[in-house]
Scaffold this motif. Structure first.
Motif, mmCIF file in Angstrom:
data_model
loop_
_atom_site.group_PDB
_atom_site.id
_atom_site.type_symbol
_atom_site.label_atom_id
_atom_site.label_comp_id
_atom_site.label_asym_id
_atom_site.label_seq_id
_atom_site.Cartn_x
_atom_site.Cartn_y
_atom_site.Cartn_z
ATOM 1 N N SER A 193 82.500 31.156 8.983
ATOM 2 C CA SER A 193 82.783 31.899 7.749
ATOM 3 C C SER A 193 82.639 30.969 6.558
ATOM 4 O O SER A 193 82.621 29.732 6.712
ATOM 5 C CB SER A 193 84.220 32.446 7.784
ATOM 6 O OG SER A 193 85.150 31.374 7.709
ATOM 7 N N THR B 30 77.824 32.823 4.635
ATOM 8 C CA THR B 30 78.165 31.462 5.056
ATOM 9 C C THR B 30 76.979 30.530 4.880
ATOM 10 O O THR B 30 77.133 29.374 4.464
ATOM 11 C CB THR B 30 78.639 31.463 6.511
ATOM 12 O OG1 THR B 30 79.665 32.448 6.676
ATOM 13 C CG2 THR B 30 79.198 30.106 6.908
ATOM 14 N N SER C 60 87.786 42.564 8.042
ATOM 15 C CA SER C 60 88.360 41.762 9.113
ATOM 16 C C SER C 60 89.338 42.607 9.913
ATOM 17 O O SER C 60 90.212 43.271 9.341
ATOM 18 C CB SER C 60 89.084 40.542 8.528
ATOM 19 O OG SER C 60 90.036 40.011 9.421
#
Length: 260
Positions: free
Chosen positions: A69, A99, A196
């Motif tokens: 990440s 990322t 998430s």
């Protein structure tokens, strides 16, 4: 703000960690919407800095360096580069383009990154990480505390030696749910974006009965089927599965039938 854009008049919750929320919030504003920032995960350096320091000292022994990440980049790279320049034969690997951009901004290019789905499964499907390519090689995985073991376990099964280095830790937000509740009560929260599964679980546990009733009535935009399944398991059904990354979330927000 573009008040005539496709999201004009809509207030949209952005729940990414604070350091990663900016681009999505700016895209919402550019499309005429109002972003409501409510990070579901607080990110801090790892409680024990020694594993990262040790990885920095042996960085030249690795063939692959996986950053899971942008947070992994932010929290690992300063320590890694303090020991010397990035090794020329160390291939950086990322799960998604955000990322990879974080690494490129620090002068590290040539990332191996999936081109469509952005998760461990897509990464492991790349031919560069096939058994014949990674057997006998050393891999460093820079990540948060905990998390999925699929990537490391699969690479080990393919014959690689894998070191998992926790360089940051995640925790629930400290401020409580009042900003969301206030927005809902005022009729000013049209949708939430959640990127998430862990953050979604924190949200569900954070909200009281009133908050969970509001959440069940609010469209939830998620960029991965795994997050959608977590939402369904917890009783939510107004779930919109978007494409990956901020661009996928924005496309789904713009395409959504808000009058339905």
């Amino acid at each position: 703000m573009n008040r005539s854009g496709p999201l004009a008049g809509r207030t949209l919750g952005v729940t990414r960690p604070a350091a990663q929320a900016g681009p999505l919030a700016e895209a919402i504003a550019a499309a005429g919407g109002t972003p409501l920032l409510f990070p579901l995960l607080d990110i801090a350096p790892a409680a024990d800095p020694q594993p990262l320091a040790a990885a920095a000292e042996r960085l030249t022994t690795y063939s692959w360096a996986v950053f899971v990440s942008p947070n992994a980049v932010d929290h690992a790279l300063p320590t890694l580069l303090a020991h010397g320049p990035w090794p020329s034969d160390l291939r950086p690997v990322t799960v998604g383009p955000g990322t990879a951009r974080a690494l490129a901004a620090r002068g590290i290019g040539g990332c191996l990154v999936p081109s469509e789905r952005f998760d461990s499964e897509a990464l492991l499907a790349l031919p560069e990480l096939a058994t014949e390519r990674v057997t006998g090689q050393w891999v460093a995985v820079f990540r948060g505390d905990g998390g999925r073991e699929l990537l490391a376990d699969t690479l080990r099964a393919r014959g690689a030696t894998v070191d998992c280095i926790a360089c940051y830790r995640r925790s629930p937000p400290a401020g409580g749910s009042q900003p969301l509740l206030a927005a809902w009560r005022a009729g000013g929260l049209d949708a939430l974006t959640v990127s998430s599964s862990e953050g979604l679980r924190y949200l569900l546990d954070l909200l009281d009965d009133e908050g969970n009733r509001w959440l069940r009535a609010t469209p939830l935009f998620v960029p991965h089927a795994r997050i959608a399944e977590t939402a369904r398991q917890r009783g939510l059904d107004k779930i919109i599965l978007s494409g990956g990354a901020d661009s996928g979330i924005m496309a789904a927000l713009v395409a959504y039938n808000w009058s339905a």
